[in-house]
Design an enzyme around this catalytic site. Structure first.
Site, PDB file in Angstrom:
ATOM      1  N   ARG A  58       0.589 -11.831  -3.995  1.00  0.00           N
ATOM      2  CA  ARG A  58       0.644 -11.301  -2.628  1.00  0.00           C
ATOM      3  C   ARG A  58       0.266 -12.417  -1.664  1.00  0.00           C
ATOM      4  O   ARG A  58      -0.820 -12.990  -1.761  1.00  0.00           O
ATOM      5  CB  ARG A  58      -0.317 -10.115  -2.487  1.00  0.00           C
ATOM      6  CG  ARG A  58      -0.308  -9.488  -1.098  1.00  0.00           C
ATOM      7  CD  ARG A  58      -1.304  -8.351  -1.016  1.00  0.00           C
ATOM      8  NE  ARG A  58      -0.928  -7.260  -1.917  1.00  0.00           N
ATOM      9  CZ  ARG A  58      -1.788  -6.645  -2.736  1.00  0.00           C
ATOM     10  NH1 ARG A  58      -3.045  -7.028  -2.791  1.00  0.00           N
ATOM     11  NH2 ARG A  58      -1.375  -5.660  -3.499  1.00  0.00           N
ATOM     12  N   ARG A 166     -15.030  -2.771  -0.390  1.00  0.00           N
ATOM     13  CA  ARG A 166     -13.666  -2.325  -0.692  1.00  0.00           C
ATOM     14  C   ARG A 166     -12.710  -3.124   0.195  1.00  0.00           C
ATOM     15  O   ARG A 166     -13.133  -3.874   1.069  1.00  0.00           O
ATOM     16  CB  ARG A 166     -13.546  -0.810  -0.416  1.00  0.00           C
ATOM     17  CG  ARG A 166     -12.440  -0.100  -1.198  1.00  0.00           C
ATOM     18  CD  ARG A 166     -12.686  -0.063  -2.688  1.00  0.00           C
ATOM     19  NE  ARG A 166     -11.773   0.873  -3.362  1.00  0.00           N
ATOM     20  CZ  ARG A 166     -10.553   0.564  -3.779  1.00  0.00           C
ATOM     21  NH1 ARG A 166     -10.062  -0.644  -3.576  1.00  0.00           N
ATOM     22  NH2 ARG A 166      -9.815   1.475  -4.398  1.00  0.00           N
ATOM     23  N   LYS A 167     -11.426  -2.946  -0.020  1.00  0.00           N
ATOM     24  CA  LYS A 167     -10.449  -3.684   0.792  1.00  0.00           C
ATOM     25  C   LYS A 167     -10.578  -3.286   2.261  1.00  0.00           C
ATOM     26  O   LYS A 167     -11.130  -2.232   2.607  1.00  0.00           O
ATOM     27  CB  LYS A 167      -9.030  -3.415   0.304  1.00  0.00           C
ATOM     28  CG  LYS A 167      -8.492  -2.022   0.598  1.00  0.00           C
ATOM     29  CD  LYS A 167      -7.041  -1.934   0.150  1.00  0.00           C
ATOM     30  CE  LYS A 167      -6.442  -0.560   0.481  1.00  0.00           C
ATOM     31  NZ  LYS A 167      -5.029  -0.467   0.067  1.00  0.00           N
ATOM     32  N   GLY A 423       4.372   6.864  -4.403  1.00  0.00           N
ATOM     33  CA  GLY A 423       4.481   7.247  -5.801  1.00  0.00           C
ATOM     34  C   GLY A 423       3.249   7.929  -6.354  1.00  0.00           C
ATOM     35  O   GLY A 423       3.265   8.423  -7.481  1.00  0.00           O
ATOM     36  N   CYS A 428       0.466   4.253  -0.714  1.00  0.00           N
ATOM     37  CA  CYS A 428       0.920   2.930  -0.259  1.00  0.00           C
ATOM     38  C   CYS A 428       2.221   3.022   0.538  1.00  0.00           C
ATOM     39  O   CYS A 428       2.548   2.102   1.284  1.00  0.00           O
ATOM     40  CB  CYS A 428       1.090   1.998  -1.447  1.00  0.00           C
ATOM     41  SG  CYS A 428      -0.471   1.636  -2.304  1.00  0.00           S
ATOM     42  N   GLY A 429       2.960   4.116   0.377  1.00  0.00           N
ATOM     43  CA  GLY A 429       4.154   4.341   1.184  1.00  0.00           C
ATOM     44  C   GLY A 429       3.864   5.066   2.483  1.00  0.00           C
ATOM     45  O   GLY A 429       4.794   5.404   3.225  1.00  0.00           O
TER      46      GLY A 429
END
Length: 492
Positions: A58, A166-167, A423, A428-429
């Protein structure tokens, strides 16, 4: 998992894996211990169960702005080491796949030669900083915030914030349409104005704590302050510091910034941020946001008279080295050697003179990556899907394209549909903010067979979450059901 990741970080900072990374490149994948597999994420290398022995990389492309020289370097990595695969992401970014550890030193060198990095793009770090894809170009822009987004994306790299709970996602935009989706981020900055001692000053309003994944999606909350443009970077540093030092590390599903704000309340959180910031914040001013009005596809006027930006649809963001090499050639031939990535997984060619437009639109590649795509495809976003992600329950990219193409035959071509497909529960979508949102499920039929299905969400946008309307609709029934929901939304 939380304890395991936290233990790994305490034993060795993720950034310290770099010398060992080069050693593993000589020894091969089998020599990499399990804990070091996790630490490689600090350099953007993510191992996936679906592709054992290979890594996804990434990148970090601040504000989604890159040169054709940089794109060609990325293309060379994809072509020579990554089986020609490339994905455009919802963070105005690019992901490469099928990389072997043995090739990573050469990959890093090629990227570094053109000013690119993948440092701290995985696990508990702050990710690629987003902004308006038309920053500095759009004729209705309030001000160009791209230099600020780019500085924040790079200036805070390093050990100071290499061990977050966390992110962490940040978006910074001077665009009145909020096209960088501020409220879906941990920090979202949008254009505002405030009178300070008799002068009208442009700057930002701030939303905090947005995060769409998991079972408790949340849009960012208004922080109630105004920042001057000069204050954006120190404000991000202050928020990250408070989060780093106080965020929960006990349970990863409750470790994002939103959970700390829920525990403390916004007033206490902002008081702690102000202490680190070192001076009182200005109270909120006048928001300069307007309603989001469409997408970046097609032809857009720029500030400079006679120049335009052409936005191309990259269906569900899945592309390849050949297409992106051709895009770079077109940007050199018709533009100024610059490209822009969008939050909807598409790509823009800016700085095209209007006298060249017809020739550009006639290029063979633009018959594939269409600037004037049907409305059912224009707002389509999909997560990676089962072929590369072990969380995904279905091949979301292929199935979402199938549904969108069927939907295109049922609705007017000009009816744009903001269709977002995930999904799994991690979202994430971004299905929670789609006009139509789909989350993958598996459905057992009466005959015992199991088929792909989706939960249906309706009515979302980046100011409100979508509502769950139906569960486990089989794929072959989705397009018709979506068309019916759109008719209700349109008052038909």
């Amino acid at each position: 998992m939380a304890v395991q990741i936290e233990t790994i970080k305490k034993l060795k900072n993720g950034l310290d894996v770099l010398p060992d990374l080069y050693r593993y490149a000589s020894l091969g994948f089998a020599a990499i211990p399990e804990d070091e597999i996790e630490r490689l994420k600090w350099y953007g290398l993510l191992h996936r169960k679906q592709t054992p022995g290979f890594f996804m990389q990434r990148l970090r492309i601040p504000n989604g702005i890159l040169s054709t020289r940089q794109m060609r370097a990325i293309v060379s990595v994809s072509r020579d080491f990554g089986r020609n695969t490339m994905d455009l992401t919802t963070r105005e970014n690019i992901q490469l796949r099928w990389l072997r550890i043995e090739d990573v030193p050469e990959v890093f060198q090629r990227l570094q030669n053109v000013g690119l990095t993948s440092q701290q793009t995985g696990l508990d770090n702050y990710r690629n900083v987003m902004g308006c894809p038309l920053a500095g170009l759009h004729h209705e822009e309030i001000f160009n915030a791209a230099p600020i987004a780019q500085s924040v994306s790079l200036a805070l790299l390093g050990r100071e914030f290499s061990d977050l709970p966390r992110k962490f996602n940040i978006t910074i935009s001077g665009c009145s349409h909020d096209c960088a989706h501020s409220r879906a981020n941990d920090i979202g900055m949008t254009p505002a104005a405030k009178e300070i001692n008799g002068y009208r000053v442009l700057g930002f309003h701030v939303a905090l704590g947005g995060a769409l994944g998991g079972t408790t999606p949340q849009l960012g909350q208004d922080a109630g302050i105004f920042l001057t443009t000069e204050q954006a970077l120190p404000f991000c540093r202050a928020v990250l510091s408070v989060f780093r030092d106080n965020g929960s590390r006990e349970k990863r599903t409750e470790a994002r910034l939103k959970w700390l704000i829920r525990e403390w309340g916004m007033a206490r959180f902002m008081a702690e941020v102000e202490k680190v910031f070192g001076q009182p914040f200005f109270s909120a001013g006048e928001s300069l946001l307007a309603a989001h009005n469409g997408d970046h596809l097609g032809v857009h006027k720029q500030q400079d008279q006679g120049f335009i930006t052409v936005g191309l649809l990259v269906p569900v963001g899945r592309t390849n080295a050949q297409q992106m090499a051709e895009i770079a050639d077109l940007a050199d031939a018709y533009g100024t050697g610059e490209l822009r990535l969008t939050p909807d997984q598409n790509i823009l060619i800016p700085n095209v003179h209007e006298t060249c437009l017809d020739r550009l639109l006639a290029e063979p590649l633009l018959q594939v990556l269409q600037p004037h795509a049907p409305g059912a495809l224009r707002g389509l976003v999909s997560c990676t899907g089962r072929d590369y992600c072990h969380f995904a329950l279905s091949d979301t990219k292929e199935l979402s394209l199938q549904v969108a193409e069927e939907l295109a035959s049922l609705i007017p071509a000009e009816r744009r549909v903001d269709l977002k497909v995930s999904g799994c529960v991690h979202a994430c979508g971004q299905h929670h903010v789609g006009e139509i949102g789909l989350q993958a499920q598996r459905l057992r039929l009466e005959d015992g067979s199991i088929v792909d299905a989706f939960d249906l969400f309706v009515g979302g946008n980046h100011q409100q979450l979508a509502t769950l309307k139906a569960r486990k609709i089989p794929v072959d029934q989705l397009a018709g059901r979506i068309a019916a929901e759109l008719a209700i939304l349109d008052g038909k």
